[in-house]
Design a protein around this motif. Sequence first.
Motif, PDB file in Angstrom:
ATOM      1  N   ARG A  97       3.286   5.667  -4.317  1.00 12.98           N
ATOM      2  CA  ARG A  97       2.690   4.757  -5.305  1.00 12.98           C
ATOM      3  C   ARG A  97       3.779   3.970  -6.021  1.00 12.98           C
ATOM      4  O   ARG A  97       3.687   2.739  -6.166  1.00 12.98           O
ATOM      5  CB  ARG A  97       1.879   5.552  -6.334  1.00 12.98           C
ATOM      6  CG  ARG A  97       1.265   4.700  -7.444  1.00 12.98           C
ATOM      7  CD  ARG A  97       0.850   5.555  -8.617  1.00 12.98           C
ATOM      8  NE  ARG A  97       2.004   6.147  -9.295  1.00 12.98           N
ATOM      9  CZ  ARG A  97       1.918   7.062 -10.261  1.00 12.98           C
ATOM     10  NH1 ARG A  97       0.742   7.529 -10.641  1.00 12.98           N
ATOM     11  NH2 ARG A  97       3.010   7.529 -10.834  1.00 12.98           N
ATOM     12  N   PHE A 134       0.823  -1.211   0.000  1.00  9.21           N
ATOM     13  CA  PHE A 134       0.000   0.000   0.000  1.00  9.21           C
ATOM     14  C   PHE A 134       0.854   1.257   0.000  1.00  9.21           C
ATOM     15  O   PHE A 134       1.740   1.431   0.852  1.00  9.21           O
ATOM     16  CB  PHE A 134      -0.896   0.016   1.246  1.00  9.21           C
ATOM     17  CG  PHE A 134      -2.229  -0.651   1.054  1.00  9.21           C
ATOM     18  CD1 PHE A 134      -2.332  -1.879   0.410  1.00  9.21           C
ATOM     19  CD2 PHE A 134      -3.388  -0.066   1.525  1.00  9.21           C
ATOM     20  CE1 PHE A 134      -3.557  -2.502   0.241  1.00  9.21           C
ATOM     21  CE2 PHE A 134      -4.618  -0.673   1.364  1.00  9.21           C
ATOM     22  CZ  PHE A 134      -4.712  -1.888   0.719  1.00  9.21           C
ATOM     23  N   ASN A 152      -2.970   5.650  -3.057  1.00  8.70           N
ATOM     24  CA  ASN A 152      -3.809   6.846  -3.073  1.00  8.70           C
ATOM     25  C   ASN A 152      -3.211   7.904  -3.987  1.00  8.70           C
ATOM     26  O   ASN A 152      -2.003   7.887  -4.268  1.00  8.70           O
ATOM     27  CB  ASN A 152      -3.957   7.409  -1.651  1.00  8.70           C
ATOM     28  CG  ASN A 152      -4.709   6.454  -0.738  1.00  8.70           C
ATOM     29  OD1 ASN A 152      -5.645   5.781  -1.171  1.00  8.70           O
ATOM     30  ND2 ASN A 152      -4.308   6.401   0.527  1.00  8.70           N
ATOM     31  N   GLY A 174      -8.591   7.315  -3.459  1.00  9.98           N
ATOM     32  CA  GLY A 174      -7.991   5.995  -3.510  1.00  9.98           C
ATOM     33  C   GLY A 174      -8.523   5.100  -2.407  1.00  9.98           C
ATOM     34  O   GLY A 174      -9.220   5.546  -1.485  1.00  9.98           O
ATOM     35  N   ASP A 175      -8.191   3.813  -2.509  1.00 11.85           N
ATOM     36  CA  ASP A 175      -8.676   2.817  -1.555  1.00 11.85           C
ATOM     37  C   ASP A 175      -7.605   2.358  -0.572  1.00 11.85           C
ATOM     38  O   ASP A 175      -7.830   1.401   0.184  1.00 11.85           O
ATOM     39  CB  ASP A 175      -9.208   1.591  -2.306  1.00 11.85           C
ATOM     40  CG  ASP A 175     -10.457   1.925  -3.119  1.00 11.85           C
ATOM     41  OD1 ASP A 175     -11.278   2.733  -2.619  1.00 11.85           O
ATOM     42  OD2 ASP A 175     -10.607   1.386  -4.233  1.00 11.85           O
ATOM     43  N   ALA A 176      -6.453   3.009  -0.563  1.00 15.62           N
ATOM     44  CA  ALA A 176      -5.395   2.628   0.375  1.00 15.62           C
ATOM     45  C   ALA A 176      -5.632   3.340   1.700  1.00 15.62           C
ATOM     46  O   ALA A 176      -4.865   4.204   2.138  1.00 15.62           O
ATOM     47  CB  ALA A 176      -4.020   2.967  -0.198  1.00 15.62           C
ATOM     48  N   SER A 195      -8.255  -5.804   2.421  1.00 17.12           N
ATOM     49  CA  SER A 195      -7.224  -6.475   1.627  1.00 17.12           C
ATOM     50  C   SER A 195      -6.547  -7.588   2.414  1.00 17.12           C
ATOM     51  O   SER A 195      -6.227  -8.645   1.869  1.00 17.12           O
ATOM     52  CB  SER A 195      -6.181  -5.462   1.145  1.00 17.12           C
ATOM     53  OG  SER A 195      -6.755  -4.560   0.222  1.00 17.12           O
ATOM     54  N   GLN A 224      -2.284  -1.334  -3.728  1.00 13.56           N
ATOM     55  CA  GLN A 224      -3.229  -0.221  -3.678  1.00 13.56           C
ATOM     56  C   GLN A 224      -2.454   1.063  -3.396  1.00 13.56           C
ATOM     57  O   GLN A 224      -1.429   1.042  -2.706  1.00 13.56           O
ATOM     58  CB  GLN A 224      -4.256  -0.439  -2.566  1.00 13.56           C
ATOM     59  CG  GLN A 224      -5.084  -1.701  -2.687  1.00 13.56           C
ATOM     60  CD  GLN A 224      -6.209  -1.561  -3.707  1.00 13.56           C
ATOM     61  OE1 GLN A 224      -6.540  -0.459  -4.119  1.00 13.56           O
ATOM     62  NE2 GLN A 224      -6.773  -2.698  -4.106  1.00 13.56           N
ATOM     63  N   GLY A 263      -9.660   0.011   3.653  1.00 16.53           N
ATOM     64  CA  GLY A 263      -9.182  -0.741   2.489  1.00 16.53           C
ATOM     65  C   GLY A 263      -8.105  -1.739   2.848  1.00 16.53           C
ATOM     66  O   GLY A 263      -8.058  -2.851   2.319  1.00 16.53           O
ATOM     67  N   ASN A 287      -1.522  -7.824  -4.208  1.00 16.46           N
ATOM     68  CA  ASN A 287      -2.510  -6.749  -4.148  1.00 16.46           C
ATOM     69  C   ASN A 287      -1.784  -5.443  -3.871  1.00 16.46           C
ATOM     70  O   ASN A 287      -1.204  -5.263  -2.800  1.00 16.46           O
ATOM     71  CB  ASN A 287      -3.530  -7.051  -3.035  1.00 16.46           C
ATOM     72  CG  ASN A 287      -4.606  -5.977  -2.927  1.00 16.46           C
ATOM     73  OD1 ASN A 287      -4.602  -4.989  -3.645  1.00 16.46           O
ATOM     74  ND2 ASN A 287      -5.520  -6.168  -1.994  1.00 16.46           N
TER      75      ASN A 287
END
Length: 247
Positions: free
Chosen positions: A51, A41, A75, A80-82, A90, A73, A86, A71
Motif C-alpha cells: 500500500r 495498485f 488491499n 479491497g478493490d485491488a 481502473s 488502489q 478492479g 488512481n
Amino acid sequence: MLPRWISWFGALLISFVLTIALSVSPAHAFEDARKVSVVSFGLFGDQTVFRNEAFGAAQVIAGRFGSGPINVQYNSKKGGDATIEGLARSLQAAAKGMDTGNDVLFLILTSHGSPNGLAIKAGRLTQTLTPSNLAAMLARSGMRYKVVVILACYSGVFIPRLANPDTMVITAADADHPSFGCRDKAKWTYFGNAFFNVALRQARHLEDAFVVARSLVKKRELREHFEPSNPLMAGGQHVQPLLIARP
C-alpha cells in the motif's frame, strides 16, 4: 558594403528572435508533453509495504510527469478493490479520460510474485494476475503508449507478453530471481526505493533512472549477501521520447 542602419536593424532582429525563442521553448516543451494517467495498485493486503509503495510511486510519477488522473488502489487484511476485476475497471476508466492515441498510461503494480504472476490478497480473496491476464487488460484499454512498472519477485515473466515499442516494461527482478524489501510497514521495497524514491526524483528520463536504480539495488543486495535480482527494462522505444520529467 551594407549601410550601417541595415546592419544595426539586422542585429536587433536576430537578438529579438533569440530572446523570444529562449523564452518560449521551455513552455512549449511542457505544452507539447503528453498527458500521463497513473494507475497504481498495491495488490497484497497482508503487508502494508505494498500500500505504501503504491501511494509513494504514484506521487513521484505525478510530480515528475503528471497532468492526468491518478488512481491508487490497495488491499488490506480486511479486503479491497485491488483485484483482477478492479484493475480491469481502473484501466478502462483511465482510458476514457485520455487521448488513447497520444497520451501515456503509467501502470504500477507492487506485490509478491512467482513464475506464474503476481499474488493478489484482499481479505480472504486470493488471485494470481498472470502475464496473459494483464496483456489482455492493457489491450482492451485501447491506450497506445504505456509504461508498466512491476515491483515483485520473478516479475521479469511479464516482459515477453507486454514489452513492445509502444509499451515500456520495468521489473524489479528477472524471470528467475526474487526481489527484496517486502517487509511489513516498510515504505518501499528495494527496487521501489531505488527507482521511484531516489533515481526518478533526479533523472529526467526513465532510462536514466532505471540505470541508476539497477546499480543501487545491486550494490545493496551484494552488501546484504543476497543473490542479485537483476531488474529489467524492455520495450518502449516510442514511449521514451514522450516522457521528459519536469526540471
